[in-house]
Design an enzyme around this catalytic site. Structure first.
Site, PDB file in Angstrom:
ATOM      1  N   LYS A  37       0.875  -1.183   0.000  1.00 25.75           N
ATOM      2  CA  LYS A  37       0.000   0.000   0.000  1.00 25.75           C
ATOM      3  C   LYS A  37       0.906   1.225   0.000  1.00 25.75           C
ATOM      4  O   LYS A  37       1.457   1.612   1.037  1.00 25.75           O
ATOM      5  CB  LYS A  37      -0.905  -0.005   1.235  1.00 25.75           C
ATOM      6  CG  LYS A  37      -1.927   1.120   1.276  1.00 25.75           C
ATOM      7  CD  LYS A  37      -3.049   0.894   0.274  1.00 25.75           C
ATOM      8  CE  LYS A  37      -4.128   1.987   0.399  1.00 25.75           C
ATOM      9  NZ  LYS A  37      -5.249   1.750  -0.533  1.00 25.75           N
ATOM     10  N   ASP A  50      -5.525  -0.612   4.992  1.00 28.58           N
ATOM     11  CA  ASP A  50      -5.981  -1.537   3.967  1.00 28.58           C
ATOM     12  C   ASP A  50      -5.091  -2.776   3.870  1.00 28.58           C
ATOM     13  O   ASP A  50      -5.585  -3.891   3.664  1.00 28.58           O
ATOM     14  CB  ASP A  50      -6.027  -0.830   2.611  1.00 28.58           C
ATOM     15  CG  ASP A  50      -7.106   0.241   2.553  1.00 28.58           C
ATOM     16  OD1 ASP A  50      -8.026   0.208   3.396  1.00 28.58           O
ATOM     17  OD2 ASP A  50      -7.026   1.107   1.659  1.00 28.58           O
ATOM     18  N   GLY A 111      -3.621   0.763  -5.039  1.00 28.20           N
ATOM     19  CA  GLY A 111      -3.615   2.215  -5.106  1.00 28.20           C
ATOM     20  C   GLY A 111      -4.582   2.852  -4.131  1.00 28.20           C
ATOM     21  O   GLY A 111      -5.245   2.188  -3.335  1.00 28.20           O
ATOM     22  N   GLY A 113      -7.813   5.157  -4.279  1.00 32.11           N
ATOM     23  CA  GLY A 113      -8.815   5.721  -5.178  1.00 32.11           C
ATOM     24  C   GLY A 113      -8.562   5.305  -6.614  1.00 32.11           C
ATOM     25  O   GLY A 113      -8.260   4.147  -6.897  1.00 32.11           O
TER      26      GLY A 113
END
Length: 253
Positions: A37, A50, A111, A113
Site C-alpha cells: 500500500k 488496507d 492504489g 482511489g
C-alpha cells in the site's frame, strides 16, 4: 505476473476486498504473496489500514507493507501536504515492489482511489509507478449506474500511457442487482475493451476470514488463480427482455 497494480475507478468500490480475494486465491494455489500500500489515507497511527485488512482476510502468510500514512481521507498529495508529511514517489513504490518481488511469487500494489489520483507535488500517479514497474493494472469497478463511463476513462488512460490493462473485476456485486447492474455485465467489456475477470459479492469483507478464503477463488477468473467464468455468470444475471409499455387507450369523446 510477479507484480500487479490494483486500481479502482473511484473510491469505496471494494478495491481492498478484491485485493484480499486475489491474495487468498493465490495463497490457495500455493503462491507466496505480498501486498504493498503506497499511501494509506484517512487512518490514524494505531488503526489497521488496507494492507492489514488484506492480511486479516487472506491469511497471516501474506506480507503487508505500507510506505506512508496520512490521517485525513484525501488524495495522497493533498493529505501529505496538509499533514506536513513527505509524499510518496513512483520510484519509491517501484523500489518497494521490486524488493518484495525478490522473495514473493506475487506482489499486489493497491492504489488509493482511482488511477490518476496525485501522489506527489509533481503530479505523479499510480500509473507512473506501473510504468516504472512494467506491471499490468487490474481495474476494480462498481456494478451500478455510472460505472461504464469511469471504467472506459480508466481503460483509455492506461492505453494512452502504453500500460497493460489486465481486465475488470466488479468490486461489490449486489445480492439483488438492479437493471443497470445486470446490463453493465455485458456492456463493461464491450465499452472498455477489457475482459471481465471476476465479481466479488457485496459484503464479502464481513465474512469470517476462513469462509472468505474458501470462497475467494470462486469470485475470480483462472488468470487470477480462481475458478470463476464469465459465461455462466452473465447467463444467470442477463437482463430481462425489454417490454414496451402498452399504448394509452384513447378516451371516448
Amino acid at each position: 505476473m510477479s507484480v500487479v497494480i490494483v486500481s479502482g475507478t473511484g473510491t469505496e468500490i471494494g478495491k481492498t476486498v478484491v485485493t484480499a480475494a486475489i491474495a487468498a486465491a493465490a495463497v490457495a494455489a500455493g503462491r507466496s504473496v505480498a501486498v504493498l500500500k503506497p499511501a494509506q489515507t484517512g487512518v490514524g497511527p494505531a488503526e489497521p489500514g488496507d494492507a492489514a485488512e488484506v492480511v486479516r482476510l487472506a491469511g497471516p502468510s501474506v506480507t503487508a507493507v505500507e510506505l506512508a500514512r496520512y490521517p485525513e481521507p484525501l488524495a495522497p498529495d493533498t493529505a501529505a501536504r496538509r499533514a506536513g508529511l513527505p509524499t510518496v514517489s513512483p520510484a519509491a513504490v517501484a523500489e518497494a515492489a521490486n524488493r518484495l518481488a525478490l522473495s514473493h511469487d506475487l506482489v499486489l500494489v493497491e492504489g488509493a482511489g482511482g488511477l490518476l489520483v496525485r501522489f506527489d507535488e509533481e503530479g505523479h500517479t499510480l500509473a507512473d509507478a506501473a510504468r516504472l514497474l512494467g506491471a499490468p493494472t487490474l481495474l476494480v469497478a462498481p456494478a451500478g449506474l455510472g460505472t461504464l463511463n469511469s471504467t472506459v476513462l480508466s481503460a483509455e488512460a492506461l492505453r494512452a500511457r502504453d500500460l497493460t490493462a489486465l481486465g475488470v473485476v466488479i468490486g461489490s456485486w449486489p445480492k439483488v442487482p438492479d437493471l443497470a447492474a445486470r446490463c453493465n455485465l455485458a456492456d463493461l467489456p464491450k465499452s472498455s475493451g477489457l475482459p471481465l475477470l471476476g465479481a466479488v459479492p457485496a459484503g464479502s469483507g464481513t465474512l469470517p476470514p476462513s469462509d472468505f478464503r474458501t470462497a475467494a477463488p470462486t469470485w475470480l477468473s483462472p488468470g487470477l488463480a480462481g475458478t470463476w467464468s464469465p459465461a455462466p455468470f452473465l447467463s444467470t444475471w442477463s437482463p430481462p427482455p425489454f417490454t414496451p409499455a402498452a399504448p394509452p387507450i384513447p378516451s371516448e369523446a
